[in-house]
Design an enzyme around this catalytic site. Sequence first.
Site, PDB file in Angstrom:
ATOM      1  N   GLU A 144       0.819  -1.218   0.105  1.00  0.00           N
ATOM      2  CA  GLU A 144       0.093   0.017  -0.163  1.00  0.00           C
ATOM      3  C   GLU A 144       0.847   1.300   0.117  1.00  0.00           C
ATOM      4  O   GLU A 144       0.501   2.290  -0.641  1.00  0.00           O
ATOM      5  CB  GLU A 144      -1.013   0.115   1.091  1.00  0.00           C
ATOM      6  N   ASP A 199      23.176 -39.340   0.152  1.00  0.00           N
ATOM      7  CA  ASP A 199      23.429 -38.534  -0.882  1.00  0.00           C
ATOM      8  C   ASP A 199      24.259 -37.322  -0.528  1.00  0.00           C
ATOM      9  O   ASP A 199      24.817 -36.724  -1.466  1.00  0.00           O
ATOM     10  CB  ASP A 199      22.221 -37.878  -1.398  1.00  0.00           C
ATOM     11  N   LEU A 230      11.095 -40.800   6.401  1.00  0.00           N
ATOM     12  CA  LEU A 230      10.316 -39.400   6.506  1.00  0.00           C
ATOM     13  C   LEU A 230       9.138 -39.058   6.085  1.00  0.00           C
ATOM     14  O   LEU A 230       7.977 -38.411   6.648  1.00  0.00           O
ATOM     15  CB  LEU A 230      11.282 -38.235   6.508  1.00  0.00           C
TER      16      LEU A 230
END
Length: 363
Positions: A60, A208, A300
């Site tokens: 705004e 990984d 997970l």
Amino acid sequence: MTAAARFSAADHAHMARALQLAARGLFTTTPNPRVGCVIVNGDRVVGEGWHARAGTPHAEVHALKAAGDAARGATAYVTLEPCSHHGRTPPCAEALVDAGVARVVAAMTDPNPLVAGGGVAILTLAGIRAEVGLLEAEARALNPGFVSRMTRGRPWVRLKTASTLDGKTALANGQSQWITGEAARADVQALRARACAILTGSGTVLADDPRMTVRDFDIGRQPLRVVVDSGLRTPPDAAILPALVACARAEPAARAALERAGAEVIELPGAGGRVDLPALLAHLGQRGVNELHVEAGAALNGALLAAGLVDEWVAYVAPMAVGDDARGLFAMPALATLAGAARFRLADVRQLGGDLRLTLLPA
């Protein structure tokens, strides 16, 4: 009366433009919401603005500055109810009053308890016509994390998976590069970029050694990286560090080694020696995390799904099949009947290169 009946075609067009402006802050406004504003005097757009970053002026304020004196007697279209409290910036509702606007149209009420109707009250008391509810669904869709954090005290959890057509994420030997193509992988970077935090598990870290960073997007920040690591197995030289590491029990030596490597370790013990996932989400909510991006393994993924904590599932599917011995998407207890299955509905389907992206919401 429906919103469509209350608002004109011009109202819809100007709010649609405000939503476009708000989306420019998709990657940068965290922990604040994405907000856009358009100011119209008669049939002329006199000011536009959007919120770019926390601590900087709100939408705004930018729009009013652009409008100048032309804001007097104008209509302001804003994608979220103007704020009414003093935070890092002054209240936008008061700025609109001071500028002399005649009408304010907001897409939705601010779910922040510090506002929640307070902005509309300030406007109404000043004699400004204030209306709420134009393109509300679109405004909510732009800020699912902010709405979630304000109403549930926890982030919006977006689970990303990449799998073959037969639901496998890697071969039995762990090979997974690359199941999906370049276009899908680039799209994942956009999901990471809009997130406040990226969550993975210690199994993925050990297998990984990922960095879990945003690449290819210059957003001026990196999302908080979070590792769920019940037994504190994350090595101090893991590429994902520094990160927030949530464990069930912190062995002092392992904790000290991780902290020396820049990790922040928190203990959130849950059932069965696991991390209390709802408590972790509550902790992230308290830290201002709106959208939580999950890239994890089957354990997970399955724990989040079983706990009912997945708000959105973005599934990238490659047109290949690799067989039963390959690794699956979710490790979950066996079901006796299909009645216990986790069910989703398709919100969006599109092709990215040679792959499909399915966006799913809980049914």
